[in-house]
Design a protein around this motif. Structure first.
Motif, PDB file in Angstrom:
ATOM      1  N   GLN A   1       0.843  -1.195   0.000  1.00 55.82           N
ATOM      2  CA  GLN A   1       0.000   0.000   0.000  1.00 55.82           C
ATOM      3  C   GLN A   1       0.877   1.244   0.000  1.00 55.82           C
ATOM      4  N   ARG A   2       0.605   2.152  -0.925  1.00 57.37           N
ATOM      5  CA  ARG A   2       1.399   3.376  -1.036  1.00 57.37           C
ATOM      6  C   ARG A   2       0.653   4.610  -0.555  1.00 57.37           C
ATOM      7  N   TYR A   3      -0.668   4.576  -0.561  1.00 58.99           N
ATOM      8  CA  TYR A   3      -1.464   5.748  -0.196  1.00 58.99           C
ATOM      9  C   TYR A   3      -2.803   5.297   0.368  1.00 58.99           C
ATOM     10  N   GLU A   4      -3.525   6.259   0.921  1.00 61.13           N
ATOM     11  CA  GLU A   4      -4.844   6.014   1.487  1.00 61.13           C
ATOM     12  C   GLU A   4      -5.709   7.241   1.242  1.00 61.13           C
ATOM     13  N   PHE A   5      -6.974   6.991   0.955  1.00 59.82           N
ATOM     14  CA  PHE A   5      -7.968   8.055   0.871  1.00 59.82           C
ATOM     15  C   PHE A   5      -9.086   7.716   1.845  1.00 59.82           C
ATOM     16  N   GLU A   6      -9.587   8.743   2.543  1.00 58.77           N
ATOM     17  CA  GLU A   6     -10.737   8.594   3.416  1.00 58.77           C
ATOM     18  C   GLU A   6     -11.717   9.712   3.119  1.00 58.77           C
ATOM     19  N   LEU A   7     -13.006   9.385   3.172  1.00 60.54           N
ATOM     20  CA  LEU A   7     -14.057  10.391   3.051  1.00 60.54           C
ATOM     21  C   LEU A   7     -14.743  10.455   4.401  1.00 60.54           C
ATOM     22  N   ARG A   8     -14.840  11.657   4.942  1.00 56.35           N
ATOM     23  CA  ARG A   8     -15.414  11.850   6.277  1.00 56.35           C
ATOM     24  C   ARG A   8     -16.528  12.878   6.229  1.00 56.35           C
ATOM     25  N   GLY A   9     -17.494  12.689   7.123  1.00 56.29           N
ATOM     26  CA  GLY A   9     -18.592  13.640   7.257  1.00 56.29           C
ATOM     27  C   GLY A   9     -18.176  14.850   8.065  1.00 56.29           C
ATOM     28  N   THR A  10     -19.094  15.802   8.224  1.00 58.19           N
ATOM     29  CA  THR A  10     -18.778  17.034   8.955  1.00 58.19           C
ATOM     30  C   THR A  10     -18.456  16.771  10.419  1.00 58.19           C
ATOM     31  N   ASP A  11     -18.971  15.673  10.976  1.00 64.53           N
ATOM     32  CA  ASP A  11     -18.670  15.330  12.365  1.00 64.53           C
ATOM     33  C   ASP A  11     -17.465  14.396  12.466  1.00 64.53           C
ATOM     34  N   ASP A  12     -16.694  14.296  11.400  1.00 59.81           N
ATOM     35  CA  ASP A  12     -15.485  13.478  11.301  1.00 59.81           C
ATOM     36  C   ASP A  12     -15.770  11.976  11.268  1.00 59.81           C
ATOM     37  N   THR A  13     -17.016  11.601  11.047  1.00 54.92           N
ATOM     38  CA  THR A  13     -17.380  10.190  10.921  1.00 54.92           C
ATOM     39  C   THR A  13     -16.829   9.638   9.610  1.00 54.92           C
ATOM     40  N   LEU A  14     -16.212   8.466   9.682  1.00 57.13           N
ATOM     41  CA  LEU A  14     -15.699   7.822   8.484  1.00 57.13           C
ATOM     42  C   LEU A  14     -16.861   7.350   7.623  1.00 57.13           C
ATOM     43  N   VAL A  15     -16.895   7.810   6.365  1.00 57.15           N
ATOM     44  CA  VAL A  15     -17.936   7.437   5.418  1.00 57.15           C
ATOM     45  C   VAL A  15     -17.416   6.349   4.481  1.00 57.15           C
ATOM     46  N   TRP A  16     -16.153   6.459   4.079  1.00 59.83           N
ATOM     47  CA  TRP A  16     -15.575   5.530   3.111  1.00 59.83           C
ATOM     48  C   TRP A  16     -14.056   5.561   3.250  1.00 59.83           C
ATOM     49  N   ARG A  17     -13.432   4.396   3.091  1.00 57.27           N
ATOM     50  CA  ARG A  17     -11.970   4.302   3.115  1.00 57.27           C
ATOM     51  C   ARG A  17     -11.536   3.478   1.902  1.00 57.27           C
ATOM     52  N   TRP A  18     -10.582   4.000   1.152  1.00 58.25           N
ATOM     53  CA  TRP A  18     -10.109   3.369  -0.076  1.00 58.25           C
ATOM     54  C   TRP A  18      -9.601   1.944   0.161  1.00 58.25           C
ATOM     55  N   SER A  19      -8.862   1.705   1.218  1.00 61.57           N
ATOM     56  CA  SER A  19      -8.223   0.411   1.441  1.00 61.57           C
ATOM     57  C   SER A  19      -9.161  -0.668   1.975  1.00 61.57           C
ATOM     58  N   ASP A  20     -10.360  -0.281   2.436  1.00 61.06           N
ATOM     59  CA  ASP A  20     -11.281  -1.281   2.974  1.00 61.06           C
ATOM     60  C   ASP A  20     -11.599  -2.330   1.915  1.00 61.06           C
ATOM     61  N   GLY A  21     -11.443  -3.582   2.286  1.00 63.48           N
ATOM     62  CA  GLY A  21     -11.741  -4.682   1.385  1.00 63.48           C
ATOM     63  C   GLY A  21     -10.637  -4.991   0.380  1.00 63.48           C
ATOM     64  N   ARG A  22      -9.517  -4.305   0.455  1.00 63.06           N
ATOM     65  CA  ARG A  22      -8.396  -4.551  -0.455  1.00 63.06           C
ATOM     66  C   ARG A  22      -7.298  -5.305   0.294  1.00 63.06           C
ATOM     67  N   GLY A  23      -6.553  -6.090  -0.449  1.00 64.04           N
ATOM     68  CA  GLY A  23      -5.406  -6.783   0.124  1.00 64.04           C
ATOM     69  C   GLY A  23      -4.120  -6.186  -0.425  1.00 64.04           C
ATOM     70  N   PHE A  24      -3.105  -6.141   0.395  1.00 65.63           N
ATOM     71  CA  PHE A  24      -1.814  -5.585  -0.018  1.00 65.63           C
ATOM     72  C   PHE A  24      -0.715  -6.587   0.287  1.00 65.63           C
ATOM     73  N   ILE A  25       0.227  -6.703  -0.613  1.00 67.29           N
ATOM     74  CA  ILE A  25       1.359  -7.594  -0.415  1.00 67.29           C
ATOM     75  C   ILE A  25       2.087  -7.166   0.862  1.00 67.29           C
ATOM     76  N   GLN A  26       2.447  -8.115   1.676  1.00 66.25           N
ATOM     77  CA  GLN A  26       3.078  -7.820   2.960  1.00 66.25           C
ATOM     78  C   GLN A  26       4.595  -7.878   2.840  1.00 66.25           C
ATOM     79  N   MET A  27       5.148  -6.860   2.199  1.00 66.52           N
ATOM     80  CA  MET A  27       6.595  -6.732   2.007  1.00 66.52           C
ATOM     81  C   MET A  27       7.002  -5.292   2.219  1.00 66.52           C
ATOM     82  N   LEU A  28       8.159  -5.121   2.782  1.00 63.50           N
ATOM     83  CA  LEU A  28       8.702  -3.774   2.878  1.00 63.50           C
ATOM     84  C   LEU A  28       8.987  -3.267   1.472  1.00 63.50           C
ATOM     85  N   GLY A  29       8.762  -1.989   1.248  1.00 67.68           N
ATOM     86  CA  GLY A  29       9.022  -1.399  -0.054  1.00 67.68           C
ATOM     87  C   GLY A  29       9.492   0.032   0.092  1.00 67.68           C
TER      88      GLY A  29
END
Length: 152
Positions: free
Chosen positions: A77-105
């Motif tokens: 994983q190189r980056y992350e995006f999150e969408l939050r509401g006005t009360d800072d509630t998490l609405v959506w996260r890019w990495s949710d449901g994705r798998g990433f290779i577990q290696m240092l890079g």
């Protein structure tokens, strides 16, 4: 391939990869200092969207310094995006449901070079104000960048 041997920009560690996570929590609360010559910018194709539309987001990392900067990553994983509401509630996260290779890079950014990541961000059906946050998945990266979005 032998553990510890370098292939391109990815380092294959012997055992560390088994214990490292590719989630924001893994790199969000660390004591590694940010690199002062790096800046992060986040932009979208518009600021106002229709309900259930998608936003084109670009996360740009800029090396303003005179020397190359190498960022270390705990996974694929190189980056992350999150969408939050006005009360800072998490609405959506890019990495949710994705798998990433577990290696240092690593990613190396030359002086005055820009590194950009683009993603289509699905927006909610509920009209309102939202904050899109973009960040690198590296402990030594500058803090997150954000933009305000309106869904009508």
């Amino acid at each position: 391939m032998r553990p510890g041997r370098r292939l391109g920009r990815i380092v294959f560690p012997a055992t560390l990869a088994l214990f490292l996570s590719g989630t924001v929590g893994a790199f969000g609360g660390t004591d590694v200092p940010a690199t002062p010559s790096l800046e992060i910018e986040l932009s979208t194709d518009r600021t106002t969207y229709a309900s259930a539309d998608t936003a084109l987001a670009t996360l740009t990392v800029i090396n303003r310094g005179d020397t190359a900067v190498t960022l270390d990553f705990a996974s694929g994983q190189r980056y992350e995006f999150e969408l939050r509401g006005t009360d800072d509630t998490l609405v959506w996260r890019w990495s949710d449901g994705r798998g990433f290779i577990q290696m240092l890079g690593q990613e190396t950014i030359a002086p005055r070079e820009r590194l950009a990541y683009e993603e289509r961000i699905p927006l909610p059906r509920v009209p309102g104000e939202y904050r899109l946050i973009g960040m690198l998945a590296s402990a030594s990266s500058p803090g997150p960048a954000s933009v305000e979005l309106r869904v009508e």
